[in-house]
Design a protein around this motif. Structure first.
Motif, mmCIF file in Angstrom:
data_model
loop_
_atom_site.group_PDB
_atom_site.id
_atom_site.type_symbol
_atom_site.label_atom_id
_atom_site.label_comp_id
_atom_site.label_asym_id
_atom_site.label_seq_id
_atom_site.Cartn_x
_atom_site.Cartn_y
_atom_site.Cartn_z
ATOM 1 N N LEU A 421 0.835 -1.201 0.000
ATOM 2 C CA LEU A 421 0.000 0.000 0.000
ATOM 3 C C LEU A 421 0.871 1.252 0.000
ATOM 4 O O LEU A 421 0.505 2.280 -0.564
ATOM 5 N N ARG A 429 -1.325 -0.778 -5.167
ATOM 6 C CA ARG A 429 -1.803 -0.041 -3.986
ATOM 7 C C ARG A 429 -3.323 -0.186 -3.834
ATOM 8 O O ARG A 429 -3.821 -0.418 -2.730
ATOM 9 N N ALA A 433 -5.170 -2.051 -0.782
ATOM 10 C CA ALA A 433 -6.127 -1.336 0.070
ATOM 11 C C ALA A 433 -7.448 -2.095 0.153
ATOM 12 O O ALA A 433 -8.053 -2.200 1.237
ATOM 13 N N MET A 437 -9.142 -3.676 3.468
ATOM 14 C CA MET A 437 -10.523 -3.338 3.811
ATOM 15 C C MET A 437 -11.353 -4.608 4.038
ATOM 16 O O MET A 437 -12.140 -4.700 4.993
ATOM 17 N N GLN A 467 -0.028 2.984 7.399
ATOM 18 C CA GLN A 467 -0.230 3.164 5.960
ATOM 19 C C GLN A 467 -1.649 3.620 5.639
ATOM 20 O O GLN A 467 -1.854 4.461 4.757
ATOM 21 N N LEU A 468 -2.635 3.093 6.347
ATOM 22 C CA LEU A 468 -4.015 3.555 6.135
ATOM 23 C C LEU A 468 -4.121 5.041 6.463
ATOM 24 O O LEU A 468 -4.732 5.825 5.717
ATOM 25 N N VAL A 471 -2.500 7.391 3.826
ATOM 26 C CA VAL A 471 -3.356 7.637 2.661
ATOM 27 C C VAL A 471 -4.407 8.699 2.990
ATOM 28 O O VAL A 471 -4.662 9.607 2.197
ATOM 29 N N LEU A 480 -8.114 5.257 -3.504
ATOM 30 C CA LEU A 480 -7.507 4.665 -2.314
ATOM 31 C C LEU A 480 -8.197 5.120 -1.034
ATOM 32 O O LEU A 480 -8.267 4.378 -0.059
ATOM 33 N N CYS A 484 -9.480 2.749 2.392
ATOM 34 C CA CYS A 484 -8.685 3.020 3.595
ATOM 35 C C CYS A 484 -9.556 3.613 4.704
ATOM 36 O O CYS A 484 -9.417 3.244 5.879
#
Length: 631
Positions: A421, A429, A433, A437, A467-468, A471, A480, A484
């Motif tokens: 991601l 990516r 994601a 999810m 990382q979430l 974004v 994305l 996220c």
């Protein structure tokens, strides 16, 4: 293809043809017509005997032989009438005008059909460009014969011819859903899977893509699974060329998307582990600090220095290593390593599944998912596409399946998805994601998975959260943002009260955002603020501290209807939990709730039926009209 069943299908038409030929010689009336019928029947009998010695495509053979039997039955009835004598001759030889002509046309059609069947069954010995034409049986449904031709070539053709036939079926399946149904009904799935398993690379790709396109509904997917798609795909994911593996991963994602029940079959055939292995290839080595438990760092280095790679195939700790042939000291060293691992496993510590990097020579030893010995040499675009399709497949396999999610999270899969991601290209990516999810959605409903996979102290979970959030903070890519934000909302019950960095970036997205993103933010924040969340008081205050009240008020007054309702739900929860807030007073939240309670489309919403009156009552209790008027 040709077997005892097909030979039995041919037996009766041959017997009928011989009877017609024999009885035609004894005709007492319409002798000329009977002799003409005899000649055509003899030609048909010759073709039928050739067919009995050939390798035939069964589905086409059955359909053609059914028509041939009907034509020969009519011919036999005619010649029997022509053999009558005396009184019976006068009674039985009342033959309608044109009967011989219609029967003769029927025999001609059968000759044409059987000739085509012989040609199509031998097509593999000819050049791929040879045009076989269409038989008489194709008059009503010409596309069916084209499908027969391609499937017969898949059975009998050379590898190149089979690859071309797979490409032809792929084109038909892509063009029309009904053609796809016909391919399945005419037993095209089996030979396509055989080509996926053993064909040339271009043929494997076409066949795998065709399988993915054919699985458009649960019934079709079940046909693929019953034909052995899961085991064939697993073999390719383990040993096939990477370009073919990428198409196979895509096909798995299509089948799983259209029929969730096939998830278990793929999992039983090791597909999940193989896909995670593809994600891990050249992804996790540099992030090994997240996947190697500190208690095992020294043990892992001993194993690497001893030249022994850990195996993930065995569940027994005493068989995780192969003892090298060497000195007694080496054997003693390995014994100590095994004992250390046994102790670690008893303490609940998982041994790392990630293949180590040999620092001495810079090489990467192959793990159990080899994907072909030269996969390190593949071009970067192919590697990236493989990872994108592996993540796509894992998303569909994990969807709603706690066992598969657990399998992914207990391996290196969760970490791989988080790293990709951050570092992958656009497709990688996005699919990473979506996979995160999907796992988060299952974790939201499954407390055991939530506790085991997303513990705040887990390095892999921390990487996922980082990382979430990155974004969401960057807010650059809408495609994305949605998965996220959705994942963060689903994981809302995993965050501690000290985790204060999540709410503010989400609140900022309520300002001037496209509707789909705004809706996800509202739903996600509601999961933080709802009464079911143990930390709803802390999260509700954080929403207000981030300036959420004014955004929610604006959305309730001026947003689209769906956004109005979602914003009203969120504001009601916040007002219910922190009614004394000065931010709510300044935003005139009570006036908003009073206005909303008079809007029919809002009051009819089931979720607001009880929530809105309770929130309004709490605000009225804590915020007097006098204090509101001074603002």
């Amino acid at each position: 293809m040709m077997g005892d069943g097909v030979k039995q299908i041919l037996a009766r038409p041959i017997q009928l043809a011989d009877q017609v030929t024999k009885l035609a010689d004894g005709a007492n009336s319409f002798r000329a017509e009977c002799q003409e019928l005899k000649a055509k029947t003899e030609r048909l009998a010759t073709l039928l005997r050739q067919a009995a010695r050939a390798e035939l495509y069964e589905r086409a053979t059955r359909r053609i032989m059914d028509d041939t039997e009907r034509a020969l039955d009519k011919a036999l009835a005619l010649v029997v009438k022509c053999r009558a004598t005396g009184i019976m001759k006068r009674v039985l030889t009342i033959i309608p005008a044109g009967a011989f002509r219609k029967t003769s046309v029927g025999i001609d059609s059968s000759i044409g059909d059987v000739s085509w069947l012989l040609r199509v069954s031998a097509a593999g010995d000819e050049d791929g460009d040879t045009h076989l034409g269409l038989p008489p049986i194709a008059q009503n449904e010409p596309i069916l014969c084209l499908i027969w031709e391609q499937i017969a070539t898949l059975h009998n053709g050379s590898l190149d011819a089979r690859a071309d036939a797979a490409a032809g079926l792929l084109s038909l399946a892509r063009d029309n859903e009904r053609y796809g149904k016909l391919i399945i009904e005419e037993d095209g799935v089996g030979p396509l899977l055989r080509l996926v398993k053993e064909g040339p690379a271009d043929g494997q790709e076409s066949a795998a893509r065709a399988i993915g396109l054919l699985g458009r509904d649960p019934e079709s997917v079940e046909q693929m699974v019953l034909a052995g798609a899961s085991s064939v795909f697993a073999k390719v994911l383990k040993d096939g060329p990477m370009k073919v593996q990428a198409v196979v991963a895509w096909a798995i994602s299509e089948l799983a998307a259209n029929h969730q029940k096939c998830q278990e079959v793929f999992a039983q055939n090791n597909v999940v582990r193989l896909l995670v292995g593809h994600l891990a290839f050249e992804t996790v080595q540099e992030h090994s600090k997240y996947s190697i438990h500190p208690k095992l760092t020294s043990t892992h280095s001993v194993v690497v220095n001893a030249g022994v790679a850990p195996s993930v195939e065995s569940s027994s700790p005493t068989t995780m290593f192969h003892h090298p042939k060497g000195s007694q000291a080496s054997r003693n060293q390995m014994h100590n390593v095994v004992q250390s691992v046994i102790v670690a496993k008893r303490q609940g510590v998982l041994f790392p599944l990630i293949p180590s990097t040999n620092a001495a020579n810079g090489s990467h030893p192959h793990n159990s998912v080899s994907g072909g010995k030269g996969r390190e040499l593949e071009d970067p675009a192919t590697k990236a596409h493989m990872k994108a399709m592996a993540a796509r497949a894992l998303f569909q396999l994990a969807r709603g399946n706690s066992a598969i999610c657990k399998s992914i999270t207990e391996s290196k899969g969760l970490l791989c998805l988080a790293v990709l991601l951050e570092k992958g290209d656009d497709d990688v990516r996005y699919n990473s994601a979506m996979a995160l999810m999907g796992i988060a959605r299952v974790a939201e409903e499954n407390a055991d998975l939530r506790r085991s996979a997303f513990k705040p102290t887990s390095p892999a979970a921390r990487t996922v959260f980082d990382q979430l959030l990155r974004v969401v903070e960057n807010a650059e890519h809408s495609d994305l943002l949605v998965p996220c934000i959705n994942a963060l909302g689903c994981l809302s019950r995993t965050f501690r009260a000290t985790e204060t960095r999540i709410i503010a970036p989400l609140v900022r997205l309520l300002d001037d955002r496209e509707f789909i993103v705004m809706r996800e933010v509202l739903v996600g924040l509601t999961k933080f603020a709802c009464t079911e969340n143990y930390l709803h008081l802390d999260h509700s205050r954080a929403i207000l501290n981030a300036g959420g009240a004014k955004h929610l008020v604006q959305l309730i007054y001026f947003g689209e209807q769906a956004a109005q309702i979602a914003a009203l739900v969120l504001l009601s929860y916040v007002a219910l939990h922190v009614p004394e807030s000065e931010d709510l007073a300044q935003a005139e939240a009570l006036a908003v709730l009073e206005w909303a309670s008079k809007q029919a489309f809002m009051t009819q919403e089931a979720m607001l039926d009880v929530l809105l009156p309770e929130a309004k009552a709490r605000l009225e209790l804590y915020q007097s009209r006098g204090s509101r008027s001074c603002h």
